[in-house]
Design an enzyme around this catalytic site. Structure first.
Site, PDB file in Angstrom:
ATOM      1  N   TYR A  17       1.352  -0.438 -12.259  1.00  0.00           N
ATOM      2  CA  TYR A  17       0.783  -1.020 -11.045  1.00  0.00           C
ATOM      3  C   TYR A  17       0.366  -2.485 -11.298  1.00  0.00           C
ATOM      4  CZ  TYR A  17       0.365   3.884  -9.448  1.00  0.00           C
ATOM      5  OH  TYR A  17       0.611   5.192  -9.102  1.00  0.00           O
ATOM      6  N   GLU A  33       4.257  10.184 -15.635  1.00  0.00           N
ATOM      7  CA  GLU A  33       4.336   9.735 -14.235  1.00  0.00           C
ATOM      8  C   GLU A  33       5.499  10.372 -13.469  1.00  0.00           C
ATOM      9  OE1 GLU A  33       3.555   5.607 -14.044  1.00  0.00           O
ATOM     10  OE2 GLU A  33       3.812   5.465 -11.889  1.00  0.00           O
ATOM     11  N   TRP A  71       4.810   5.702 -18.305  1.00  0.00           N
ATOM     12  CA  TRP A  71       5.984   5.317 -17.516  1.00  0.00           C
ATOM     13  C   TRP A  71       7.285   5.837 -18.156  1.00  0.00           C
ATOM     14  CZ3 TRP A  71       7.490   4.695 -12.965  1.00  0.00           C
ATOM     15  CH2 TRP A  71       8.681   4.031 -12.657  1.00  0.00           C
ATOM     16  N   GLU A  99     -14.915   4.471   4.420  1.00  0.00           N
ATOM     17  CA  GLU A  99     -14.562   5.514   5.402  1.00  0.00           C
ATOM     18  C   GLU A  99     -13.946   6.736   4.704  1.00  0.00           C
ATOM     19  OE1 GLU A  99     -11.937   4.146   8.630  1.00  0.00           O
ATOM     20  OE2 GLU A  99     -10.881   6.069   8.515  1.00  0.00           O
ATOM     21  N   TRP A 145       9.629   1.816  -1.145  1.00  0.00           N
ATOM     22  CA  TRP A 145       9.426   3.163  -1.678  1.00  0.00           C
ATOM     23  C   TRP A 145       9.497   4.255  -0.636  1.00  0.00           C
ATOM     24  CZ3 TRP A 145       9.507   3.821  -6.718  1.00  0.00           C
ATOM     25  CH2 TRP A 145       9.193   2.736  -7.539  1.00  0.00           C
ATOM     26  N   SER A 192       3.142  14.548 -13.445  1.00  0.00           N
ATOM     27  CA  SER A 192       3.251  14.091 -12.063  1.00  0.00           C
ATOM     28  C   SER A 192       4.699  14.215 -11.615  1.00  0.00           C
ATOM     29  CB  SER A 192       2.793  12.632 -11.972  1.00  0.00           C
ATOM     30  OG  SER A 192       2.940  12.145 -10.657  1.00  0.00           O
TER      31      SER A 192
HETATM   32  N1  NAP Z   1       2.418   9.677  -9.242  1.00  0.00           N
HETATM   33  C1  NAP Z   1       3.173   9.027  -8.370  1.00  0.00           C
HETATM   34  O1  NAP Z   1       4.423   9.044  -8.467  1.00  0.00           O
HETATM   35  C2  NAP Z   1       2.535   8.278  -7.237  1.00  0.00           C
HETATM   36  C3  NAP Z   1       3.316   7.885  -6.148  1.00  0.00           C
HETATM   37  C4  NAP Z   1       2.693   7.237  -5.081  1.00  0.00           C
HETATM   38  C5  NAP Z   1       1.323   6.986  -5.119  1.00  0.00           C
HETATM   39  N2  NAP Z   1       0.573   7.346  -6.228  1.00  0.00           N
HETATM   40  C6  NAP Z   1      -0.892   7.100  -6.283  1.00  0.00           C
HETATM   41  O2  NAP Z   1      -1.477   7.606  -5.094  1.00  0.00           O
HETATM   42  C7  NAP Z   1      -2.208   6.575  -4.427  1.00  0.00           C
HETATM   43  C8  NAP Z   1      -2.221   6.807  -2.920  1.00  0.00           C
HETATM   44  O3  NAP Z   1      -0.922   6.915  -2.380  1.00  0.00           O
HETATM   45  P1  NAP Z   1      -0.266   5.780  -1.467  1.00  0.00           P
HETATM   46  O4  NAP Z   1      -0.828   4.465  -1.846  1.00  0.00           O
HETATM   47  O5  NAP Z   1       1.197   5.994  -1.524  1.00  0.00           O
HETATM   48  O6  NAP Z   1      -0.663   6.148   0.018  1.00  0.00           O
HETATM   49  P2  NAP Z   1      -1.941   6.594   0.864  1.00  0.00           P
HETATM   50  O7  NAP Z   1      -3.165   6.609   0.053  1.00  0.00           O
HETATM   51  O8  NAP Z   1      -1.544   7.816   1.591  1.00  0.00           O
HETATM   52  O9  NAP Z   1      -1.995   5.435   1.957  1.00  0.00           O
HETATM   53  C9  NAP Z   1      -2.317   4.120   1.652  1.00  0.00           C
HETATM   54  C10 NAP Z   1      -2.161   3.276   2.922  1.00  0.00           C
HETATM   55  O10 NAP Z   1      -3.052   3.734   3.927  1.00  0.00           O
HETATM   56  C11 NAP Z   1      -3.905   2.667   4.352  1.00  0.00           C
HETATM   57  N3  NAP Z   1      -5.233   3.271   4.583  1.00  0.00           N
HETATM   58  C12 NAP Z   1      -6.150   3.640   3.655  1.00  0.00           C
HETATM   59  N4  NAP Z   1      -7.208   4.205   4.235  1.00  0.00           N
HETATM   60  C13 NAP Z   1      -6.968   4.203   5.564  1.00  0.00           C
HETATM   61  C14 NAP Z   1      -7.691   4.656   6.681  1.00  0.00           C
HETATM   62  N5  NAP Z   1      -8.891   5.216   6.561  1.00  0.00           N
HETATM   63  N6  NAP Z   1      -7.138   4.486   7.911  1.00  0.00           N
HETATM   64  C15 NAP Z   1      -5.920   3.904   8.066  1.00  0.00           C
HETATM   65  N7  NAP Z   1      -5.183   3.461   7.038  1.00  0.00           N
HETATM   66  C16 NAP Z   1      -5.699   3.613   5.803  1.00  0.00           C
HETATM   67  C17 NAP Z   1      -3.894   1.659   3.214  1.00  0.00           C
HETATM   68  O11 NAP Z   1      -4.103   0.351   3.680  1.00  0.00           O
HETATM   69  P3  NAP Z   1      -5.397  -0.558   3.254  1.00  0.00           P
HETATM   70  O12 NAP Z   1      -5.337  -0.766   1.777  1.00  0.00           O
HETATM   71  O13 NAP Z   1      -5.161  -1.803   4.023  1.00  0.00           O
HETATM   72  O14 NAP Z   1      -6.609   0.207   3.687  1.00  0.00           O
HETATM   73  C18 NAP Z   1      -2.469   1.825   2.675  1.00  0.00           C
HETATM   74  O15 NAP Z   1      -1.563   1.062   3.449  1.00  0.00           O
HETATM   75  C19 NAP Z   1      -1.487   5.292  -4.884  1.00  0.00           C
HETATM   76  O16 NAP Z   1      -2.242   4.136  -4.660  1.00  0.00           O
HETATM   77  C20 NAP Z   1      -1.288   5.619  -6.342  1.00  0.00           C
HETATM   78  O17 NAP Z   1      -2.515   5.455  -7.051  1.00  0.00           O
HETATM   79  C21 NAP Z   1       1.176   8.018  -7.261  1.00  0.00           C
END
Ligand code: NAP
Length: 326
Positions: free
Chosen positions: A58, A120, A89, A282, A230, A169
């Site tokens: 990241y 990962e 990774w 929130e 992605w 993962s």
């Molecule tokens: N192991 C893996 O392969 C893998 C894959 C994907 C993700 N991950 C991990 O999981 C974490 C979360 O997944 P993700 O980033 O894909 O998606 P997510 O948490 O489902 O969604 C993030 C998005 O939602 C927005 N958001 C956050 N809170 C909100 C709310 N209360 N209302 C409306 N929009 C909101 C964020 O924007 P703002 O920042 O502008 O609030 C961002 O654009 C990643 O950051 C990473 O750490 C791991």
């Protein structure tokens, strides 16, 4: 279990515990100003988060470490209150690379240990400097994958005290079974971090993991950032769902809070990413309401088997995990 803002840890199978909500920290490094991640982690810790999900790939682990160390120095938290999850990774799967890679992460974080270290993805790539190695024709350069050998190297890191708990993962059932049935297994994976939300409830994998004492950590619990690199953006946006919004109105909560509450109420840990101060706060306000059984069923019925993060560019990898039903 009565989860509260002050006490929201769940036991892991190795005797450690995990806070059921963590801050996700993946954001496109090209679009994110320097310092945003550090500031978000500080805001999150002040808001009550004790779990941060990060990764070397990241490109902001230094900021995560900096913010955690600042909050410890300030006396806001102690190291043992914080739960940091780091990730191994794809280019670092060969067993001899595992410990040096984890040590590199510890060095970037400037911490003595991580709480959870996970493989990962179950797909090995050619080791080397390139994180996304491709040949001169643009073809992905994969590497022979021996998940059991990589796992043994992770076990050694736990025994050496560099990590408290080890997990995986994006593993499917077959890949989990490969580890669970490995002759001489010393430590079971405590967790499997997978995509999971009301449009992708992962019922079968959840059930399998439950039977084997493996905690599910849900990534993209809000339906992702819908970043086209992605994400399959032709899929409907989770947070616009009318059922989530209508249930939210009843409790004066947002669709995001309802989606997160749904997950933790079914025993799934969530790691929503936000770098906006208001939304970070929130997303943590999910311990002061409770969905009824009827509402839980209504949300479960929203499942559309939508996988937003398909990683189709690697679908020809021999260990691509998403060809199997689960
Ligand atoms: N192991 C893996 O392969 C893998 C894959 C994907 C993700 N991950 C991990 O999981 C974490 C979360 O997944 P993700 O980033 O894909 O998606 P997510 O948490 O489902 O969604 C993030 C998005 O939602 C927005 N958001 C956050 N809170 C909100 C709310 N209360 N209302 C409306 N929009 C909101 C964020 O924007 P703002 O920042 O502008 O609030 C961002 O654009 C990643 O950051 C990473 O750490 C791991």
């Amino acid at each position: 279990m009565n989860l509260t803002a002050e006490n929201h840890r769940m036991p892991l199978s190795d005797g450690n515990s995990i806070p059921v909500i963590g801050l996700g920290t993946y954001a496109d490094p090209k679009k994110t100003p320097k310092g945003t991640c550090a500031e978000s982690v500080r805001i999150a810790i002040d808001a009550g988060y004790r779990h941060i999900d990060g990764a070397f790939v990241y490109y902001n682990e230094n900021e995560v470490g900096q913010a955690i160390r600042e909050k410890i120095a300030e006396g806001k938290v102690k190291r043992e209150d914080i739960f940091y999850c780091g990730k191994l990774w794809n280019t670092c799967h060969p067993p001899e690379l595992v410990r040096p890679t984890l040590e590199k992460t510890l060095n970037i974080l400037q911490l003595d240990y991580v709480d959870l270290y996970i493989i990962e993805l179950p797909m090995a790539f050619k080791p080397g400097e390139a994180i996304y190695p491709r040949d001169e024709n643009g073809k992905w350069m994969y590497h022979e994958t021996d998940l059991c050998a990589t796992w043994e190297a992770l076990e050694a890191c736990k025994d050496a005290g560099l990590v408290k708990s080890i997990g995986v993962s994006n593993f499917n059932r077959r890949q989990l079974e490969m580890i669970l049935n490995k002759p001489g297994l010393k430590h079971k994976p405590v967790s499997n971090q997978i995509e999971c939300h009301p449009y992708f409830t992962q019922l079968k994998l959840l059930e399998f993991c439950r039977e084997h004492g493996i905690t599910i950590v849900a990534y993209s619990p809000l339906g992702t950032s819908r970043d086209e690199t992605w994400v399959n953006v032709s899929s409907p946006a989770l947070l616009k769902d009318p059922v989530l919004n209508t249930i939210g109105e009843k409790y004066k909560k947002t669709a995001a809070q309802v989606a997160l509450r749904f997950s933790i109420q079914r025993g799934v840990t969530v790691i929503p990413k936000s770098f906006s101060p208001e939304r970070i706060r929130e997303n943590f306000q999910i311990f002061d309401f409770c969905l009824t059984d009827k509402e839980m069923k209504e949300i479960e019925a929203l499942n559309k088997n939508i996988r937003y993060v398909e990683m189709l560019m690697w679908s020809d990898h021999p260990e691509y995990p998403f060809h199997d039903e689960y």
